[in-house]
Every structure is written in structure tokens, then in C-alpha cells.
Scaffold this motif. Structure first.
Motif, PDB file in Angstrom:
ATOM      1  N   SER A  34       8.748   6.245  -9.385  1.00 34.58           N
ATOM      2  CA  SER A  34       8.057   6.215  -8.067  1.00 34.58           C
ATOM      3  C   SER A  34       9.184   6.794  -7.131  1.00 34.58           C
ATOM      4  O   SER A  34      10.422   6.327  -7.179  1.00 34.58           O
ATOM      5  CB  SER A  34       7.930   4.852  -7.524  1.00 34.58           C
ATOM      6  OG  SER A  34       7.406   4.749  -6.169  1.00 34.58           O
ATOM      7  N   PRO A  35       9.013   7.833  -6.076  1.00 34.78           N
ATOM      8  CA  PRO A  35       9.777   8.226  -5.175  1.00 34.78           C
ATOM      9  C   PRO A  35      10.329   7.060  -4.302  1.00 34.78           C
ATOM     10  O   PRO A  35      11.425   7.499  -3.595  1.00 34.78           O
ATOM     11  CB  PRO A  35       8.979   9.378  -4.604  1.00 34.78           C
ATOM     12  CG  PRO A  35       7.859   8.979  -4.737  1.00 34.78           C
ATOM     13  CD  PRO A  35       7.672   8.419  -5.947  1.00 34.78           C
ATOM     14  N   THR A  36       9.695   5.943  -4.329  1.00 32.23           N
ATOM     15  CA  THR A  36      10.372   4.971  -3.416  1.00 32.23           C
ATOM     16  C   THR A  36      11.656   4.252  -3.968  1.00 32.23           C
ATOM     17  O   THR A  36      12.309   3.662  -3.287  1.00 32.23           O
ATOM     18  CB  THR A  36       9.576   3.842  -3.223  1.00 32.23           C
ATOM     19  OG1 THR A  36       8.779   3.343  -4.524  1.00 32.23           O
ATOM     20  CG2 THR A  36       8.217   4.324  -2.225  1.00 32.23           C
ATOM     21  N   ILE A  37      12.132   4.616  -5.317  1.00 29.65           N
ATOM     22  CA  ILE A  37      13.210   4.318  -5.797  1.00 29.65           C
ATOM     23  C   ILE A  37      14.250   5.170  -5.315  1.00 29.65           C
ATOM     24  O   ILE A  37      14.177   6.300  -5.458  1.00 29.65           O
ATOM     25  CB  ILE A  37      13.146   4.093  -7.438  1.00 29.65           C
ATOM     26  CG1 ILE A  37      12.071   3.233  -7.922  1.00 29.65           C
ATOM     27  CG2 ILE A  37      14.635   3.923  -7.996  1.00 29.65           C
ATOM     28  CD1 ILE A  37      12.092   3.516  -9.567  1.00 29.65           C
ATOM     29  N   GLY A  38      15.248   4.221  -4.551  1.00 27.23           N
ATOM     30  CA  GLY A  38      16.330   4.944  -3.831  1.00 27.23           C
ATOM     31  C   GLY A  38      15.823   5.585  -2.566  1.00 27.23           C
ATOM     32  O   GLY A  38      16.580   6.175  -1.837  1.00 27.23           O
ATOM     33  N   SER A  39      14.995   5.205  -1.745  1.00 29.28           N
ATOM     34  CA  SER A  39      14.434   5.453  -0.588  1.00 29.28           C
ATOM     35  C   SER A  39      14.892   4.173   0.341  1.00 29.28           C
ATOM     36  O   SER A  39      15.367   3.164   0.017  1.00 29.28           O
ATOM     37  CB  SER A  39      12.896   5.318  -0.521  1.00 29.28           C
ATOM     38  OG  SER A  39      12.293   4.117  -0.783  1.00 29.28           O
TER      39      SER A  39
ATOM     40  N   ILE B  71       0.872  -1.159   0.068  1.00 27.49           N
ATOM     41  CA  ILE B  71      -0.063   0.004   0.018  1.00 27.49           C
ATOM     42  C   ILE B  71       0.919   1.112  -0.076  1.00 27.49           C
ATOM     43  O   ILE B  71       0.726   2.299  -0.811  1.00 27.49           O
ATOM     44  CB  ILE B  71      -0.935  -0.082   1.044  1.00 27.49           C
ATOM     45  CG1 ILE B  71      -2.094  -1.071   0.754  1.00 27.49           C
ATOM     46  CG2 ILE B  71      -1.703   1.434   1.504  1.00 27.49           C
ATOM     47  CD1 ILE B  71      -3.072  -1.331   2.095  1.00 27.49           C
ATOM     48  N   ALA B  72       1.999   1.312   0.618  1.00 22.79           N
ATOM     49  CA  ALA B  72       2.854   2.438   1.030  1.00 22.79           C
ATOM     50  C   ALA B  72       3.471   2.750  -0.543  1.00 22.79           C
ATOM     51  O   ALA B  72       3.452   4.152  -0.946  1.00 22.79           O
ATOM     52  CB  ALA B  72       3.734   2.325   1.810  1.00 22.79           C
ATOM     53  N   ALA B  73       3.936   1.641  -1.122  1.00 23.04           N
ATOM     54  CA  ALA B  73       4.536   1.737  -2.460  1.00 23.04           C
ATOM     55  C   ALA B  73       3.461   2.097  -3.354  1.00 23.04           C
ATOM     56  O   ALA B  73       3.769   2.971  -4.464  1.00 23.04           O
ATOM     57  CB  ALA B  73       5.203   0.393  -2.834  1.00 23.04           C
ATOM     58  N   ARG B  74       2.218   1.574  -3.361  1.00 30.37           N
ATOM     59  CA  ARG B  74       1.299   2.026  -4.572  1.00 30.37           C
ATOM     60  C   ARG B  74       1.023   3.570  -4.225  1.00 30.37           C
ATOM     61  O   ARG B  74       0.701   4.286  -5.308  1.00 30.37           O
ATOM     62  CB  ARG B  74      -0.079   0.967  -4.227  1.00 30.37           C
ATOM     63  CG  ARG B  74      -1.044   1.519  -5.049  1.00 30.37           C
ATOM     64  CD  ARG B  74      -0.811   1.595  -6.637  1.00 30.37           C
ATOM     65  NE  ARG B  74      -1.873   1.861  -7.551  1.00 30.37           N
ATOM     66  CZ  ARG B  74      -2.800   1.206  -8.138  1.00 30.37           C
ATOM     67  NH1 ARG B  74      -2.825  -0.044  -7.627  1.00 30.37           N
ATOM     68  NH2 ARG B  74      -3.587   1.796  -8.494  1.00 30.37           N
ATOM     69  N   LYS B  75       0.746   4.095  -3.082  1.00 32.42           N
ATOM     70  CA  LYS B  75       0.616   5.374  -2.836  1.00 32.42           C
ATOM     71  C   LYS B  75       1.752   6.353  -3.389  1.00 32.42           C
ATOM     72  O   LYS B  75       1.493   7.383  -3.829  1.00 32.42           O
ATOM     73  CB  LYS B  75       0.422   5.836  -1.247  1.00 32.42           C
ATOM     74  CG  LYS B  75      -0.888   5.353  -0.738  1.00 32.42           C
ATOM     75  CD  LYS B  75      -0.844   5.505   0.789  1.00 32.42           C
ATOM     76  CE  LYS B  75      -2.318   5.640   1.307  1.00 32.42           C
ATOM     77  NZ  LYS B  75      -3.190   6.557   0.878  1.00 32.42           N
ATOM     78  N   ALA B  76       2.778   5.976  -3.098  1.00 34.06           N
ATOM     79  CA  ALA B  76       4.052   6.303  -3.841  1.00 34.06           C
ATOM     80  C   ALA B  76       3.740   6.654  -5.382  1.00 34.06           C
ATOM     81  O   ALA B  76       4.021   7.702  -5.989  1.00 34.06           O
ATOM     82  CB  ALA B  76       5.373   6.041  -3.275  1.00 34.06           C
ATOM     83  N   GLU B  77       3.404   5.491  -5.916  1.00 32.37           N
ATOM     84  CA  GLU B  77       3.510   5.672  -7.394  1.00 32.37           C
ATOM     85  C   GLU B  77       2.247   6.500  -7.935  1.00 32.37           C
ATOM     86  O   GLU B  77       2.328   7.239  -8.890  1.00 32.37           O
ATOM     87  CB  GLU B  77       3.014   4.067  -7.974  1.00 32.37           C
ATOM     88  CG  GLU B  77       4.170   2.951  -7.659  1.00 32.37           C
ATOM     89  CD  GLU B  77       3.634   1.518  -7.891  1.00 32.37           C
ATOM     90  OE1 GLU B  77       2.532   1.295  -8.383  1.00 32.37           O
ATOM     91  OE2 GLU B  77       4.626   0.739  -8.013  1.00 32.37           O
ATOM     92  N   ASP B  78       1.018   6.727  -7.070  1.00 34.78           N
ATOM     93  CA  ASP B  78       0.060   7.373  -7.485  1.00 34.78           C
ATOM     94  C   ASP B  78       0.541   8.793  -7.292  1.00 34.78           C
ATOM     95  O   ASP B  78       0.084   9.648  -8.124  1.00 34.78           O
ATOM     96  CB  ASP B  78      -1.060   7.064  -6.297  1.00 34.78           C
ATOM     97  CG  ASP B  78      -1.673   6.063  -6.751  1.00 34.78           C
ATOM     98  OD1 ASP B  78      -1.655   5.468  -7.630  1.00 34.78           O
ATOM     99  OD2 ASP B  78      -2.661   5.272  -5.690  1.00 34.78           O
ATOM    100  N   MET B  79       1.489   9.085  -6.129  1.00 29.66           N
ATOM    101  CA  MET B  79       1.845  10.543  -6.271  1.00 29.66           C
ATOM    102  C   MET B  79       2.836  10.932  -7.136  1.00 29.66           C
ATOM    103  O   MET B  79       2.908  12.215  -7.684  1.00 29.66           O
ATOM    104  CB  MET B  79       2.600  10.846  -4.765  1.00 29.66           C
ATOM    105  CG  MET B  79       1.296  10.961  -3.733  1.00 29.66           C
ATOM    106  SD  MET B  79       0.264  12.463  -4.275  1.00 29.66           S
ATOM    107  CE  MET B  79       1.471  13.898  -4.393  1.00 29.66           C
ATOM    108  N   ALA B  80       3.600  10.246  -7.861  1.00 30.98           N
ATOM    109  CA  ALA B  80       4.417  10.177  -9.016  1.00 30.98           C
ATOM    110  C   ALA B  80       3.709  10.451 -10.019  1.00 30.98           C
ATOM    111  O   ALA B  80       4.110  11.501 -10.890  1.00 30.98           O
ATOM    112  CB  ALA B  80       5.381   8.741  -9.313  1.00 30.98           C
ATOM    113  N   ASP B  81       2.593  10.119 -10.435  1.00 31.34           N
ATOM    114  CA  ASP B  81       1.909  10.296 -11.488  1.00 31.34           C
ATOM    115  C   ASP B  81       1.206  11.962 -11.264  1.00 31.34           C
ATOM    116  O   ASP B  81       1.046  12.788 -12.050  1.00 31.34           O
ATOM    117  CB  ASP B  81       0.531   9.474 -11.498  1.00 31.34           C
ATOM    118  CG  ASP B  81       0.930   8.168 -12.134  1.00 31.34           C
ATOM    119  OD1 ASP B  81       2.024   7.910 -12.672  1.00 31.34           O
ATOM    120  OD2 ASP B  81       0.345   6.951 -11.737  1.00 31.34           O
TER     121      ASP B  81
END
Length: 527
Positions: free
Chosen positions: A464-469, A447-457
Motif C-alpha cells: 500500500s502507498p500509505t506505507i511510509g506516508s 476508508i482512506a487506507a482502504r482506498k490506498a490498498e485498492d489502488m495498490a492492487d
């Protein structure tokens, strides 16, 4: 029971003398005889009003530094005697006991003394004995005696006397008795709680909690639930001690969420920080070079959830940050202060509540936390433990870089304030994904990763901002699957308590993915 009881004699003995002389003057005007003790008696006499010292009534002087002055049959008999009982009346006549129809007593300032950090002996000397004894006696005999324990009730008392030609009605005396018993119960609770802490007793045989009504609420979590807000006298900076500058009264959910937000942002004392809370969970936390940047970074974690949320700041609100906040609907903003310019900007948003405190709460100190269950309640210390870099144990082949370590510690502070199971992705001093309250840790990670993908859009980011997090887990990964899900989302470093039977398998999975992982040895469940 008799309805109207005329007040002919009143005993006034107060520590808090607010409004006392005005009350005494009106009672005198109604023809009420005044009895009093110590400093209260002196003030009444200096005001030119007739008053009898209790020591003259009892025939005994105040003694033992005032510890003994009202503990006497002529006082308690006057309060407890049933006026319609022939034997009681005969006893009063035999022993020269005069009826007391009104007792006005407030107690030694024990709670205030403790809050100021007074030493043990000073706290002991501020435990009232005679006051609670008289209050309980008068409250028990409310069929005939009115008892007032709070200056806030003086106006109502005088209104009743005016309306009833110097008498009090039974319903009013019953209400006063309820307030009085509640006050002595809260007082005894404060003493027992303090003494347990002073002697290091973590599990006293009896445990009670008490508070003073601060605000009646429109409703509770839902409109069909009644609710109220009580304060416990703590001077800890927060929603209970804050000044509200504007906006509607806080609701039950506002108070709960604002407390959660302010306690979280207090974790960050170095540099500007902002936490945005929704339904008691952080939907964004950020640090920046300025408060405005910190707010923007928190907001960019989950703009959808931030709408209608609670914003907490660790520094006084400035105009630039206020301009950013009012761009979307926000329920409450709480900060250590606010500039005149910031308050002027907020003034245009009538429904936006602004709260300020004089300071941040000490993140290393907390209160007892309790939760009701059927047949009782659970009590524990607040979760205030913190972790430093030196406390971490590197368990993988690769140690975290300096930048990763800073983000890991940031993520760990946030994870402590997220409902379990909690997963928090952080990058460059800001949350980029938060997964909260799931029954499966893997689901929280997804869920946390999916929310990050949504915010990237939403933000138009290329990835996604989780890349490198980095990622924090409030409890251990029981299996490698949650860690592998985080790795697939792009996380490069992990912070978790460790302690699973499968720790080695999780460590091996981290090594295989080239992740750095550290163990804290400390869990932060938050249910």
C-alpha cells in the motif's frame, strides 16, 4: 390596472451608455419626447436628436458636482402620479408636472469601482442617490410607467413598442419593475457590504447578499430541483469569471465542484499541481516536475473516483497533459490558460468542458461564506488561513524529517478542502488516500487506507502507498484509536491541530509507534 400605456415622454439618465443612442433614436421615431441629464443629454444632442435637459424641466441647475439634479417634485411627481386619480391629475396641472411614461436609468458603477480597489472617498462618490430614488418611484408606479435599468432590456422594450404601436403592456412593465427592484436591492447590498468591510464591522445589524443572473440551470443538485447561477461582481479568478471554450453548459454540480477544485489547486503556487474533485471532495491531488506528472500522480490516488470528475490545474494546460486527461471521461477542466494544441486535443471531446482564467485565485483571500438554515442564514469568513513550517509545534520525541515535513504541509493544505471528518495520506508530494465526510474520524482513517490498498492492487504495487506516508487530520484526534489506525496503515508522521483533553494520550501513542507528530493549533472543519 391599465394594460397598454403609450410612451409619450421618457427620461434617460445612464452611467453605462451602451446602446443608449440607438434606443434614443427609436424612441424619437416613435414620437417620444426625450428628457435627460448631464453627459447623457449631451450625447443625445450631439447625435442630432431633440432633448430637454432635466434642469430646464425643474427650473434648477445641476449642483453640488451632480449630486443634486433629479431630486425634484417635477421629476418624482411625473414618475409617481396615478394617471387615473383625479386628485393626482389636478396636482400635476396645478404645479406644471408632466407625466413621465418611461424611465431609463442605470446606476453609477459602484461595484466596479470597489472591484478596482478604489479608495474610500472614490467609492463614496460612486454611490448613486438620484438613480435609485427614481427607479424605485417608477417601479412602484409600474401601472403607468415602464422602468429600464439594464441595456440588456433595450431590445425587449423596443420590440414591445413595435408590437403595441408605441405602448407597453402591463405584464412587461411588471417584469421591468421586478428587475428594477432587484437591481436597487443588489446595489444597496453592495454598498452596505463594502462599508461594513471598510469600517471593520464583522456583524452588521442587517446582512444581505445579492447577485446578477449569470445562467439559468437545467436543474439543481437533482432533476426535481430548479436552480440558477448568480454572480456577485467579484473579480476573483474562478468559475464565475472563467471563459468556457467548449462543452455543454455547466450544471449546478459542475459549478460547485469546479469552484472547489480551483480553490484547492490555488493552494499550490510552487511548481505544477493538479487537483481532481468528485462531489466537492478531492479524490486526488499531486505535484510534479511537469503538469502531466502532477495530473498522473493525482489520478493514481483514486482512479475509480476520478472518472467523471473535475480537474483543476495551477498552470496553463499543455498538449501533453491534455492527452493524458482525455484518456478517461472528465466533466470539466479548469486552468489559468490553455495552449492552442491542448484546445485542439480537447475539441474531439464535445462534452468535455474547458474553462480558463487569467490567473489563480489568491489562496490567502476569500469572500464571505454563508449557508441558509431554517429562519435565517449563517455567515462566516472563508477559511483562507495557511500554515508554514515555522508555525508547527513538534510534540513527539521524534521530529519529522525534511521530506516528512514537506508532505505534512502538503497534506494539511489538502485536508482544509476535504469534508469533515477529513483524513489525508500523502507520500512524496501526492495524496495516496483520502477519507472524507465520515461521522467518525477512525472511519475516515480506515476508508482512506482502504482506498490506498485498492489502488495498490490496480497499479500492481507490492504494498500500500500509505506505507511510509504522512497523514493529516483536519481536527484533533480525540482518542489514540484514529492515530493508531493511521500507524497501522504505515504512516510515519502526523499533522493535526491538537487541543483535545486527551492530547497527551495521543502523543504517548505516537511516541510508542515511533511517529513524528506536529500540532498546528488550527482546525479546518468543512461541513
Amino acid at each position: 390596472m391599465t394594460d397598454l400605456v403609450a410612451i409619450r415622454r421618457a427620461l434617460i439618465s445612464v452611467s453605462d451608455k451602451t446602446g443608449m443612442l440607438d434606443l434614443a433614436r427609436v424612441l424619437h421615431a416613435h414620437g417620444v419626447e426625450l428628457l435627460s441629464t448631464g453627459g447623457t443629454s449631451g450625447m443625445i444632442r450631439e447625435a442630432g436628436l431633440p432633448v430637454r435637459d432635466v434642469s430646464d424641466v425643474t427650473g434648477f441647475p445641476e449642483m453640488m458636482d451632480g449630486r443634486v439634479k433629479t431630486l425634484h417634485p417635477k421629476v418624482h411627481g411625473g414618475l409617481l402620479a396615478l394617471r387615473d386619480d383625479a386628485e393626482h391629475v389636478a396636482a400635476m396641472n396645478t404645479h406644471g408636472i408632466e407625466a413621465i411614461d418611461l424611465l431609463v436609468v442605470n446606476l453609477y458603477p459602484f461595484e466596479e469601482t470597489v472591484a478596482k480597489g478604489a479608495d474610500y472617498d472614490t467609492c463614496i462618490e460612486n454611490i448613486d442617490i438620484g438613480g435609485p430614488a427614481m427607479i424605485r418611484a417608477a417601479s412602484k408606479n409600474h401601472a403607468f410607467v415602464a422602468v429600464v435599468t439594464d441595456p440588456a432590456d433595450y431590445a425587449d422594450l423596443l420590440a414591445q413598442l413595435d408590437a403595441n404601436k408605441g405602448a407597453t403592456p402591463l405584464a412587461f412593465r411588471q417584469h421591468l419593475a421586478l428587475t428594477a427592484y432587484s437591481r436597487t436591492a443588489a446595489y444597496d447590498t453592495a454598498v452596505s457590504t463594502w462599508l461594513a468591510g471598510a469600517i471593520g464591522e464583522t456583524t452588521p445589524r442587517y446582512r444581505s447578499f445579492a447577485g446578477k443572473l449569470a445562467q439559468g440551470l437545467r436543474y439543481g443538485e437533482n432533476p426535481h430541483q430548479s436552480a440558477a447561477f448568480y454572480t456577485n461582481g467579484s473579480n476573483r479568478p474562478g468559475v464565475a469569471t472563467a471563459k468556457q471554450w467548449q462543452g455543454k453548459e455547466l450544471s449546478y454540480n459542475n459549478i460547485n465542484d469546479t469552484d472547489a477544485a480551483f480553490e484547492l489547486v490555488a493552494e499550490f503556487s510552487a511548481g505544477p499541481a493538479c487537483a481532481i474533485i468528485k462531489h466537492a471532495n478531492p479524490c486526488g491531488v499531486g505535484q510534479g516536475k511537469t503538469l502531466t506528472e502532477a495530473y498522473q500522480r493525482a489520478y493514481q490516488c483514486d482512479q475509480t473516483s476520478a472518472f467523471g470528475g473535475i480537474v483543476a490545474l495551477n498552470q496553463p494546460l499543455d498538449a501533453a497533459t491534455a492527452e493524458e486527461i482525455v484518456k478517461i471521461f472528465t466533466e470539466v477542466v479548469i486552468a489559468p490558460g490553455a495552449s492552442d494544441e491542448a484546445r485542439a486535443i480537447f475539441a474531439a471531446k464535445k462534452n468535455l468542458r474547458l474553462l480558463t482564467t487569467d490567473a489563480l485565485p489568491d489562496a490567502g483571500k476569500g469572500n464571505l461564506a454563508f449557508r441558509q438554515v431554517a429562519g435565517g442564514f449563517l455567515v462566516q469568513d472563508s477559511d483562507v488561513d495557511t500554515i508554514k513550517a515555522a508555525d508547527l509545534k513538534v510534540v513527539t520525541k521524534r521530529a519529522p524529517t525534511e521530506a516528512e515535513l514537506a508532505d505534512l504541509l502538503f497534506a494539511w493544505k489538502v485536508a482544509k478542502h476535504v469534508k469533515s471528518n477529513a483524513i489525508v495520506y500523502v507520500k512524496d508530494g501526492a495524496t495516496v488516500g483520502v477519507g472524507a465526510g465520515q461521522m467518525s474520524r477512525v472511519d475516515s482513517t480506515r476508508i482512506a487506507a482502504r482506498k490506498a490498498e485498492d489502488m495498490a492492487d490496480v497499479l500492481g504495487l507490492p504494498q500500500s502507498p500509505t506505507i511510509g506516508s504522512v497523514v493529516a487530520s483536519d481536527a484533533f484526534f480525540p482518542f489514540p484509536d484514529g492515530l493508531l489506525t493511521a500507524a497501522a496503515a504505515g504512516a510515519t508522521a502526523v499533522i493535526q491541530p491538537g487541543g483535545s483533553m486527551n492530547d497527551q494520550a495521543v502523543i504517548d501513542a505516537a511516541d510508542a509507534e515511533g511517529l513524528a507528530m506536529v500540532f498546528t493549533g488550527q482546525r479546518h472543519f468543512r461541513h
